[in-house]
Design a protein around this motif. Structure first.
Motif, PDB file in Angstrom:
ATOM      1  N   GLU A 192      10.742  29.960  31.436  1.00  0.00           N
ATOM      2  CA  GLU A 192      10.609  31.384  31.140  1.00  0.00           C
ATOM      3  C   GLU A 192       9.257  31.901  31.636  1.00  0.00           C
ATOM      4  OE1 GLU A 192      13.446  31.933  27.185  1.00  0.00           O
ATOM      5  OE2 GLU A 192      11.326  31.417  26.944  1.00  0.00           O
ATOM      6  N   SER A 242       7.501  31.637  24.922  1.00  0.00           N
ATOM      7  CA  SER A 242       8.305  31.356  26.112  1.00  0.00           C
ATOM      8  C   SER A 242       8.392  29.861  26.387  1.00  0.00           C
ATOM      9  CB  SER A 242       7.713  32.053  27.340  1.00  0.00           C
ATOM     10  OG  SER A 242       7.673  33.456  27.167  1.00  0.00           O
ATOM     11  N   ALA A 276      -0.044  35.922  31.398  1.00  0.00           N
ATOM     12  CA  ALA A 276       0.900  36.562  30.482  1.00  0.00           C
ATOM     13  C   ALA A 276       0.215  36.799  29.137  1.00  0.00           C
ATOM     14  CB  ALA A 276       2.134  35.687  30.297  1.00  0.00           C
ATOM     15  N   GLU A 312       8.697  34.853  34.392  1.00  0.00           N
ATOM     16  CA  GLU A 312       7.820  35.986  34.123  1.00  0.00           C
ATOM     17  C   GLU A 312       6.774  36.136  35.236  1.00  0.00           C
ATOM     18  OE1 GLU A 312       6.135  39.246  32.160  1.00  0.00           O
ATOM     19  OE2 GLU A 312       8.025  38.205  31.751  1.00  0.00           O
TER      20      GLU A 312
END
Length: 219
Positions: free
Chosen positions: A70, A66, A58, A74
């Protein structure tokens, strides 16, 4: 990969502050993310190493803002799109596109407890004998791969001692990219804290890190 996820020993983030009496989940949606992650894995479109790589790749700004689950969500969305289980449009709208073929879930609810208890063993047989023996001095390679690796950045180029041999295990660096399991010997390597973090290490003692054979070289 040298991503923001590899934070061990990184300056600027302050101490780890354990939460007293931390609950298993901080909100109901977190338990649902865990359930979805386990359920989607039942399709067999990816493996645990690919799942880890999806989370750690990410963008840094997204990763840092995050929460734990989370990041899981993702990564799960990224894998579902990449592996053809849904489209970006379906993800944005929150429902299947018209005409989308309905697939039957591969795992019935009543089978879930037994599947969870069985886990996902990674131990494999080896074609060659392990190179290193317990008590032998080794040094970690100073590598900076673009893909997934389980060799943490703070432990690269460091000298330690083989403390245990775990046998042969799936090599995550290749498995995460669907390039085969390529099993290797997996060792527990003991490092002095000062070897890892210098004379100002926060404690006296050893840190044990599980490392695959290709991460190591003779000291």
């Amino acid at each position: 990969m040298n991503g923001i996820h590899d934070m061990g020993g990184m300056h600027g983030f302050g101490p780890v502050e354990p939460e007293a009496d931390e609950p298993l989940f901080h909100a109901p949606w977190e338990s649902r993310v865990l359930a979805m992650t386990l359920a989607m894995a039942g399709w067999g479109r990816w493996n645990i190493d690919a799942s880890r790589f999806a989370r750690e790749s990410a963008p840094p700004e997204l990763y840092l803002r995050s929460t734990y689950y989370e990041r899981w969500l993702e990564g799960l969305c990224k894998l579902m799109v990449e592996r053809g289980l849904l489209t970006e449009e379906e993800l944005a709208k929150g429902h299947p596109a018209p005409g989308t073929e309905k697939a039957t879930p591969p795992v019935a609810a009543e089978r879930v407890p037994a599947i969870l208890r069985s886990g996902g063993p990674t131990e494999r047989s080896l074609e060659a004998q392990p190179r290193y023996r317990i008590g032998e001095q080794v040094r970690t390679r100073n590598i900076h791969p673009e893909g997934h690796t389980r060799l943490p950045r703070y432990a690269r180029g460091k000298t330690g001692e083989i403390a245990m041999l775990h046998g042969g295990h799936v090599f995550p660096d290749s498995n995460a990219h669907f390039a085969g399991e390529a099993p290797q010997p997996l060792y527990s390597v003991s490092f002095d804290a000062k070897e890892l973090w210098g004379p100002e290490a926060a404690f006296d003692g050893a840190v044990h890190i599980d490392l695959w054979e290709s991460y190591l070289e003779p000291a």
